[in-house]
Design a protein around this motif. Structure first.
Motif, short mmCIF file in Angstrom:
data_model
loop_
_atom_site.label_atom_id
_atom_site.label_comp_id
_atom_site.label_asym_id
_atom_site.label_seq_id
_atom_site.Cartn_x
_atom_site.Cartn_y
_atom_site.Cartn_z
N UNK A 4 0.84 -1.19 0.00
CA UNK A 4 0.00 0.00 0.00
C UNK A 4 0.88 1.24 0.00
N UNK A 5 0.62 2.15 -0.90
CA UNK A 5 1.39 3.39 -1.00
C UNK A 5 0.92 4.36 0.08
N UNK A 6 1.86 5.14 0.59
CA UNK A 6 1.47 6.15 1.56
C UNK A 6 0.83 7.33 0.84
N UNK A 7 0.07 8.09 1.56
CA UNK A 7 -0.61 9.24 0.98
C UNK A 7 0.30 10.46 1.05
N UNK A 8 0.36 11.18 -0.03
CA UNK A 8 1.14 12.42 -0.11
C UNK A 8 0.27 13.46 -0.77
N UNK A 9 -0.05 14.53 -0.04
CA UNK A 9 -0.94 15.55 -0.58
C UNK A 9 -0.17 16.78 -1.05
N UNK A 10 -0.76 17.44 -2.03
CA UNK A 10 -0.23 18.70 -2.55
C UNK A 10 -1.42 19.61 -2.85
N UNK A 11 -1.13 20.88 -3.01
CA UNK A 11 -2.16 21.79 -3.49
C UNK A 11 -1.67 22.38 -4.80
N UNK A 12 -2.57 22.52 -5.74
CA UNK A 12 -2.24 23.10 -7.04
C UNK A 12 -3.23 24.22 -7.33
N UNK A 33 -9.97 29.81 -1.61
CA UNK A 33 -9.05 29.97 -0.49
C UNK A 33 -7.99 28.88 -0.52
N UNK A 34 -6.73 29.27 -0.63
CA UNK A 34 -5.64 28.28 -0.57
C UNK A 34 -5.61 27.59 0.79
N UNK A 35 -5.90 28.37 1.84
CA UNK A 35 -5.91 27.80 3.18
C UNK A 35 -6.97 26.70 3.30
N UNK A 36 -8.12 26.91 2.71
CA UNK A 36 -9.19 25.89 2.76
C UNK A 36 -8.79 24.65 1.97
N UNK A 37 -8.09 24.82 0.86
CA UNK A 37 -7.60 23.66 0.10
C UNK A 37 -6.60 22.87 0.93
N UNK A 38 -5.73 23.57 1.67
CA UNK A 38 -4.79 22.86 2.55
C UNK A 38 -5.52 22.13 3.67
N UNK A 39 -6.59 22.74 4.18
CA UNK A 39 -7.40 22.08 5.21
C UNK A 39 -8.07 20.83 4.66
N UNK A 40 -8.57 20.91 3.42
CA UNK A 40 -9.15 19.72 2.78
C UNK A 40 -8.12 18.59 2.71
N UNK A 41 -6.89 18.92 2.35
CA UNK A 41 -5.82 17.91 2.26
C UNK A 41 -5.54 17.30 3.63
N UNK A 42 -5.46 18.14 4.65
CA UNK A 42 -5.20 17.65 6.02
C UNK A 42 -6.35 16.76 6.50
N UNK A 43 -7.58 17.15 6.20
CA UNK A 43 -8.74 16.32 6.57
C UNK A 43 -8.69 14.97 5.87
N UNK A 44 -8.30 14.96 4.61
CA UNK A 44 -8.19 13.70 3.86
C UNK A 44 -7.18 12.79 4.54
#
Length: 53
Positions: A4-12, A33-44
């Motif tokens: 299983x691959x680990x999860x790695x998030x980015x924002x674009x 909002x870039x901040x909200x996109x980063x929050x979405x990634x952290x929640x994921x």
């Protein structure tokens, strides 16, 4: 055997929108909002099972 691959998030950015993406294929909604996109990634990452040690 399948590892299983680990999860790695980015924002674009796409125009005036920011999107969160993950190496597993998940993509968050487009946000102004870039901040909200980063929050979405952290929640994921927080709610995705697996990869715990």
């Amino acid at each position: 055997m399948h590892a299983q691959a680990s999860h790695h998030t980015t924002t674009t950015e796409r125009g005036s929108f920011a999107l969160a993406r993950c190496s597993c294929g998940w993509t968050g909604p487009a946000r102004r909002s870039r901040d909200r996109a980063r929050t979405d990634a952290a929640d994921h990452l927080r709610t995705t099972p697996g990869d715990e040690i």
